[in-house]
Design a protein around this motif. Structure first.
Motif, PDB file in Angstrom:
ATOM      1  N   GLU A   1      16.347  15.268  64.505  1.00 35.52           N
ATOM      2  CA  GLU A   1      17.028  16.532  64.803  1.00 35.52           C
ATOM      3  C   GLU A   1      16.079  17.645  64.390  1.00 35.52           C
ATOM      4  N   HIS A   2      15.758  18.550  65.325  1.00 33.39           N
ATOM      5  CA  HIS A   2      14.719  19.540  65.029  1.00 33.39           C
ATOM      6  C   HIS A   2      15.080  20.456  63.864  1.00 33.39           C
ATOM      7  N   ASN A   3      16.386  20.691  63.721  1.00 36.19           N
ATOM      8  CA  ASN A   3      16.850  21.562  62.651  1.00 36.19           C
ATOM      9  C   ASN A   3      16.579  20.956  61.264  1.00 36.19           C
ATOM     10  N   LEU A   4      16.890  19.676  61.151  1.00 34.59           N
ATOM     11  CA  LEU A   4      16.606  18.967  59.906  1.00 34.59           C
ATOM     12  C   LEU A   4      15.097  18.844  59.690  1.00 34.59           C
ATOM     13  N   GLN A   5      14.367  18.710  60.794  1.00 36.07           N
ATOM     14  CA  GLN A   5      12.922  18.581  60.700  1.00 36.07           C
ATOM     15  C   GLN A   5      12.297  19.874  60.169  1.00 36.07           C
ATOM     16  N   SER A   6      12.871  21.030  60.563  1.00 32.21           N
ATOM     17  CA  SER A   6      12.369  22.310  60.030  1.00 32.21           C
ATOM     18  C   SER A   6      12.476  22.298  58.507  1.00 32.21           C
ATOM     19  N   LEU A   7      13.615  21.812  58.033  1.00 31.35           N
ATOM     20  CA  LEU A   7      13.819  21.759  56.587  1.00 31.35           C
ATOM     21  C   LEU A   7      12.839  20.771  55.940  1.00 31.35           C
ATOM     22  N   ARG A   8      12.636  19.642  56.600  1.00 27.26           N
ATOM     23  CA  ARG A   8      11.720  18.615  56.095  1.00 27.26           C
ATOM     24  C   ARG A   8      10.289  19.161  55.973  1.00 27.26           C
ATOM     25  N   ILE A   9       9.921  19.998  56.939  1.00 29.24           N
ATOM     26  CA  ILE A   9       8.579  20.596  56.909  1.00 29.24           C
ATOM     27  C   ILE A   9       8.426  21.502  55.691  1.00 29.24           C
ATOM     28  N   VAL A  10       9.397  22.386  55.481  1.00 27.00           N
ATOM     29  CA  VAL A  10       9.247  23.334  54.362  1.00 27.00           C
ATOM     30  C   VAL A  10       9.514  22.673  53.009  1.00 27.00           C
TER      31      VAL A  10
ATOM     32  N   LEU B   1      18.843  25.449  57.761  1.00 29.43           N
ATOM     33  CA  LEU B   1      19.719  24.329  58.128  1.00 29.43           C
ATOM     34  C   LEU B   1      20.972  24.857  58.819  1.00 29.43           C
ATOM     35  N   LYS B   2      20.871  25.044  60.116  1.00 29.78           N
ATOM     36  CA  LYS B   2      21.979  25.619  60.889  1.00 29.78           C
ATOM     37  C   LYS B   2      23.137  24.650  61.041  1.00 29.78           C
ATOM     38  N   HIS B   3      22.809  23.423  61.411  1.00 30.42           N
ATOM     39  CA  HIS B   3      23.857  22.425  61.559  1.00 30.42           C
ATOM     40  C   HIS B   3      23.383  21.097  61.007  1.00 30.42           C
ATOM     41  N   CYS B   4      24.334  20.226  60.758  1.00 32.09           N
ATOM     42  CA  CYS B   4      23.974  18.997  60.067  1.00 32.09           C
ATOM     43  C   CYS B   4      25.150  18.029  60.181  1.00 32.09           C
ATOM     44  N   SER B   5      24.863  16.767  60.467  1.00 37.18           N
ATOM     45  CA  SER B   5      25.952  15.780  60.545  1.00 37.18           C
ATOM     46  C   SER B   5      26.432  15.461  59.121  1.00 37.18           C
ATOM     47  N   PRO B   6      27.694  15.015  58.972  1.00 36.89           N
ATOM     48  CA  PRO B   6      28.196  14.688  57.629  1.00 36.89           C
ATOM     49  C   PRO B   6      27.334  13.638  56.931  1.00 36.89           C
ATOM     50  N   VAL B   7      26.808  12.670  57.689  1.00 38.21           N
ATOM     51  CA  VAL B   7      25.975  11.623  57.078  1.00 38.21           C
ATOM     52  C   VAL B   7      24.723  12.235  56.454  1.00 38.21           C
ATOM     53  N   ASN B   8      24.064  13.109  57.217  1.00 37.63           N
ATOM     54  CA  ASN B   8      22.860  13.755  56.678  1.00 37.63           C
ATOM     55  C   ASN B   8      23.203  14.734  55.566  1.00 37.63           C
TER      56      ASN B   8
ATOM     57  N   GLU C   1      26.368  20.561  51.082  1.00 35.19           N
ATOM     58  CA  GLU C   1      27.786  20.693  50.715  1.00 35.19           C
ATOM     59  C   GLU C   1      28.624  21.495  51.699  1.00 35.19           C
ATOM     60  N   ARG C   2      28.072  22.591  52.189  1.00 32.68           N
ATOM     61  CA  ARG C   2      28.899  23.457  53.022  1.00 32.68           C
ATOM     62  C   ARG C   2      29.330  22.781  54.317  1.00 32.68           C
ATOM     63  N   PHE C   3      28.538  21.811  54.776  1.00 34.61           N
ATOM     64  CA  PHE C   3      28.916  21.106  56.013  1.00 34.61           C
ATOM     65  C   PHE C   3      30.081  20.160  55.741  1.00 34.61           C
ATOM     66  N   LEU C   4      30.179  19.689  54.516  1.00 36.71           N
ATOM     67  CA  LEU C   4      31.262  18.778  54.160  1.00 36.71           C
ATOM     68  C   LEU C   4      32.527  19.557  53.820  1.00 36.71           C
ATOM     69  N   LEU C   5      32.351  20.770  53.300  1.00 36.35           N
ATOM     70  CA  LEU C   5      33.507  21.574  52.881  1.00 36.35           C
ATOM     71  C   LEU C   5      33.938  22.573  53.943  1.00 36.35           C
ATOM     72  N   GLY C   6      33.194  22.640  55.044  1.00 36.75           N
ATOM     73  CA  GLY C   6      33.533  23.605  56.101  1.00 36.75           C
ATOM     74  C   GLY C   6      33.299  25.048  55.683  1.00 36.75           C
ATOM     75  N   ARG C   7      32.255  25.274  54.881  1.00 39.02           N
ATOM     76  CA  ARG C   7      31.945  26.648  54.433  1.00 39.02           C
ATOM     77  C   ARG C   7      30.846  27.274  55.298  1.00 39.02           C
TER      78      ARG C   7
END
Ligand code: MG
Length: 375
Positions: free
Chosen positions: A122-131, A155-162, A171-177
């Motif tokens: 996922e390119h979004n996660l990859q951006s984070l991985r790069i930095v 990190l704009k979006h992210c699956s619950p697993v990731n 956390e915010r993806f799991l808590l809907g924040r």
């Protein structure tokens, strides 16, 4: 730097960096983030990566780099008007596409397909991985050691697993924040930039026409306005006069609506922002028009047969490279061979994701072209 609103993120409330460092002195913490992003290798590669048109198709089309600069420009302008932190939103905007593969979305889809069963791509996660990890520039740590706030914005979006693997950042993806207003803003500035520059590039390439665009109200209305302001104006000047009015319209709508949303939400401090629905947004009057515009671009530009031919070729290039390296990891450059010892598929994905359009094409030729002698 503008005076910050109480709901803006200031460096005084930053959650800091993973590896503690002394304050940068004359710069702010978020300026330092921005500077580190601009100086990193992945940022320079954006110049040779596809936005919609492959890098060698024409010199005047947007690349990921010029797209990124436009996103940063739009983000900063709006941030200043709304009293948000310009440095933070600029840093997020400059980093937002670092993880993109060559060949735009086609490249990412192909690599994601290859990585099925290995955690996906996922390119979004990859951006984070790069930095966070992949850049090798500093003696004391891997990555760029950016502030939490810039990383959160990337990190704009992210699956619950990731998200579960990312600790506090996930956390915010799991808590809907929601993320900061600066992050929300960079996200929408991305959309304003590409919706407009893709029309411009589409017209320039001849894949779409002015008359076709008349079915898009937003475009037609601005075209009529330009005809009233500048009767008889044609060609590139006409196109630009239309597009600058469209950008202006979207930016103004977003500023007005966001102001209203902030007041209505009762949010006072930056930490309140996470608990209410997204506040940076367009008016209900504009939203359906943007849907029509996006649909138009999808049907007439992104799925144009000439674009699809390139997309198809790009997918084969990525898939061929991935298969070749999976079968024989000794074909990888030494740095990635070393990484491949702990996680072969991920190391290959990192290598392929870093490639520019022309590097990927050349690498494919080096590995597959019969009679190719250069190494
Ligand atoms: Mg973008």
């Amino acid at each position: 730097m503008n005076a910050l609103a109480s709901y803006a993120v200031s460096e005084a409330v930053s959650r800091g960096r993973t590896h503690e460092e002394p304050h940068p002195g004359i710069r702010s913490e978020f300026q330092r983030d921005r500077d580190r992003i601009v100086h990193c290798t992945a940022f320079r590669r954006l110049e040779y990566k596809t936005q919609v048109f492959v890098n060698h198709e024409g010199d005047l089309f947007r690349t990921r780099l010029t797209h990124t600069i436009e996103v940063a420009q739009i983000s900063r302008g709006i941030a200043r008007t709304l009293g948000l932190n310009e440095d933070l939103t600029e840093a997020i905007a400059l980093a937002h596409d670092l993880g993109h593969t060559a060949f735009g979305h086609a490249g990412q889809d192909a690599l994601n397909q290859c990585m099925k069963g290995h955690g996906g791509f996922e390119h979004n996660l990859q951006s984070l991985r790069i930095v966070d990890e992949l850049e090798e520039r500093y003696a004391a740590f891997n990555g760029l050691n950016l502030t939490y706030e810039t990383r959160e914005g990337i990190l704009k979006h992210c699956s619950p697993v990731n998200a579960q693997k990312l600790g506090m950042l996930g956390e915010r993806f799991l808590l809907g924040r929601q993320p900061s207003l600066e992050a929300q803003l960079a996200n929408l500035a991305d959309e304003i930039a590409y919706n407009n520059h893709d029309i411009d590039d589409g017209l320039r390439s001849g894949l779409i026409t002015l008359d076709q665009l008349n079915e898009v109200d937003l475009f037609r209305e601005q075209r009529e306005q330009v005809a009233r302001d500048w009767p008889g104006l044609e060609g590139r000047r006409q196109v630009h006069e239309i597009i600058r009015r469209m950008i202006n319209l979207m930016v103004r709508d977003l500023i007005e609506q966001t102001r209203t949303n902030i007041v209505r939400s009762g949010v006072r401090m930056h930490q309140d922002v996470s608990r209410v629905p997204p506040l940076v947004g367009y008016s209900d009057a504009l939203k359906p028009h943007l849907v029509v515009l996006k649909r138009f671009l999808h049907q007439n530009l992104y799925r144009h047969y000439q674009v699809l031919r390139m997309t198809n070729k790009a997918q084969h290039i990525i898939a061929d490279l991935f298969d070749a390296f999976m079968t024989e990891p000794r074909l990888l450059p030494p740095r990635f061979q070393q990484r491949a010892q702990s996680d072969k598929a991920r190391a290959i994905a990192d290598y392929i994701a870093g490639m520019t359009d022309r590097y990927a094409i050349r690498e494919h030729r080096r590995l597959f072209a019969v009679g190719e002698v250069s190494l």
